[in-house]
Design an enzyme around this catalytic site. Structure first.
Site, PDB file in Angstrom:
ATOM      1  N   HIS A 179      -9.639   1.861   0.596  1.00  0.00           N
ATOM      2  CA  HIS A 179      -9.553   0.729   1.521  1.00  0.00           C
ATOM      3  C   HIS A 179     -10.620   0.809   2.619  1.00  0.00           C
ATOM      4  O   HIS A 179     -10.327   0.551   3.790  1.00  0.00           O
ATOM      5  CB  HIS A 179      -8.148   0.675   2.127  1.00  0.00           C
ATOM      6  N   GLU A 203     -11.664  -4.096  -2.564  1.00  0.00           N
ATOM      7  CA  GLU A 203     -10.751  -3.087  -3.097  1.00  0.00           C
ATOM      8  C   GLU A 203     -10.566  -3.303  -4.598  1.00  0.00           C
ATOM      9  O   GLU A 203      -9.884  -4.244  -5.010  1.00  0.00           O
ATOM     10  CB  GLU A 203      -9.393  -3.175  -2.398  1.00  0.00           C
ATOM     11  N   HIS A 250       0.804  -1.231   0.000  1.00  0.00           N
ATOM     12  CA  HIS A 250       0.000   0.000   0.000  1.00  0.00           C
ATOM     13  C   HIS A 250       0.835   1.280   0.000  1.00  0.00           C
ATOM     14  O   HIS A 250       0.534   2.229   0.716  1.00  0.00           O
ATOM     15  CB  HIS A 250      -0.947   0.003   1.196  1.00  0.00           C
TER      16      HIS A 250
END
Length: 347
Positions: free
Chosen positions: A181, A312, A112
């Site tokens: 997210h 996601e 991420h």
């Protein structure tokens, strides 16, 4: 069609000095059936209220009541993650013959965006008639990535539909993969688990992963496995039946740049339902396996394992190191442009 969307802005808090200070704003988008609160920190969806079948509103996303929760470590609640969402194996990749090394923040891998990804920085907001557009420039070399990357994330609310559009342009070839997210519980955030949710995902294949959650490279058929979610399954029963600890996997979607319905979640006791439409080639289905009750969220409720799910929309994990995965490289002169739509219904 109901009334137009209202957009309000207010101060949510002040970033700590060691994070550079700066005012964090909250933007409230409101239609007759949905209310969403979004922060200029990490473009975070801090609250999302939808109606049940009795027209009662509840907040269906995990998060915190105050800024302090978001500035401490948390599992990306509600945030836009990047420059590259999901995992890059060993945090390394090669572009045009040059090797890049990223920070390792997920075992042996980069996750991420790295140590200080897009979720942890302030974005510049611009209010639109029915939404909000956030902009930031990710400078060349930030978190190890090449190129000045200009990024725009736009949230627009119309009626029961929240659209999230991501655009990016770069000065050097770089991998880009942006997603939101948010952690959902359609019974209302703080509800104990998601076992009574029904989930379906329009995918004929998924990506098996190694023990560090990196795709092995195989694109496996869902047919005859616990990953076949083409027909709705009740999550609790399904996990038991297939002896799964939960999901944290990429499901492979049709390779079309057009909008299409890719996933659906329903909570029959309240009647709340959510559809996910996207232009992306993949969707990571995550069932909050790493939540362990140690984080206290809104209303001081401890968020336990499997108390929320994430859908996601994204490119496939580690695509930068897997040539047969969909292209993740953005080159100068091109534009990255993807949209995901969340449609809230009652079933």
């Amino acid at each position: 069609w109901g009334a137009m969307t209202q957009v309000k802005r207010e101060v949510f808090g002040q970033m700590p000095q060691e994070e550079g200070g700066g005012v964090v704003e909250k933007f409230v988008l409101k239609s007759d059936s949905v209310k969403v609160e979004i922060l200029s920190l990490g473009c975070i969806i801090a609250a999302l209220e939808t109606k049940d079948r009795d027209e009662k509103f509840a907040d269906i996303v995990l998060g915190f009541d105050t800024l302090g929760g978001y500035t401490r470590k948390h599992p990306f609640f509600g945030a836009v993650v990047g420059r590259v969402a999901n995992r890059i194996a060993k945090g390394t990749f090669t572009v045009d013959g040059k090797e890049y090394q990223l920070f390792l923040n997920n075992g042996p891998n980069s996750l991420h965006g790295g140590a200080r990804g897009f979720d942890k920085v302030l974005w510049s907001p611009q209010v639109l008639p029915n939404g909000i557009c956030f902009f930031r420039l990710s400078p060349d070399g930030e978190e190890g990535y090449p190129g000045d990357l200009k990024v725009w994330v736009t949230y627009t609310l119309s009626g029961r539909e929240l659209a999230i559009n991501y655009r990016a342009q770069t000065s050097k070839t770089t991998p880009v993969n942006l997603t939101n997210h948010a952690y959902f519980n359609l019974a209302g955030q703080g509800s104990r688990d998601i076992y009574d949710h029904e989930i379906s995902i329009e995918a004929e294949s998924y990506l098996p992963v190694d023990d560090t959650k990196i795709p092995t490279g195989e694109v496996a058929a869902v047919q005859g496995t616990g990953f076949d979610l083409r027909q709705p399954v009740e999550l609790g029963k399904h996990l038991q039946k297939f002896r799964l600890d939960g999901f944290d996997h990429n499901f492979c979607l049709q390779q079309a740049q057009a909008r299409r319905l890719v996933a659906r979640a329903r909570h029959l006791p309240t009647g709340r339902a959510m559809e996910v439409h996207t232009t992306q080639p993949g969707i990571q289905f995550y069932t909050g396996n790493n939540l362990d009750g140690s984080l206290k969220g809104k209303g001081a409720i401890a968020y336990a394992k499997h108390s929320a799910f994430c859908l996601e929309t994204q490119n496939w994990p580690d695509a930068v190191n897997k040539p047969h995965f969909p292209n993740i490289l953005l080159r100068p002169g091109e534009e990255y442009n993807h949209t995901t739509w969340l449609v809230f219904n009652t079933a």
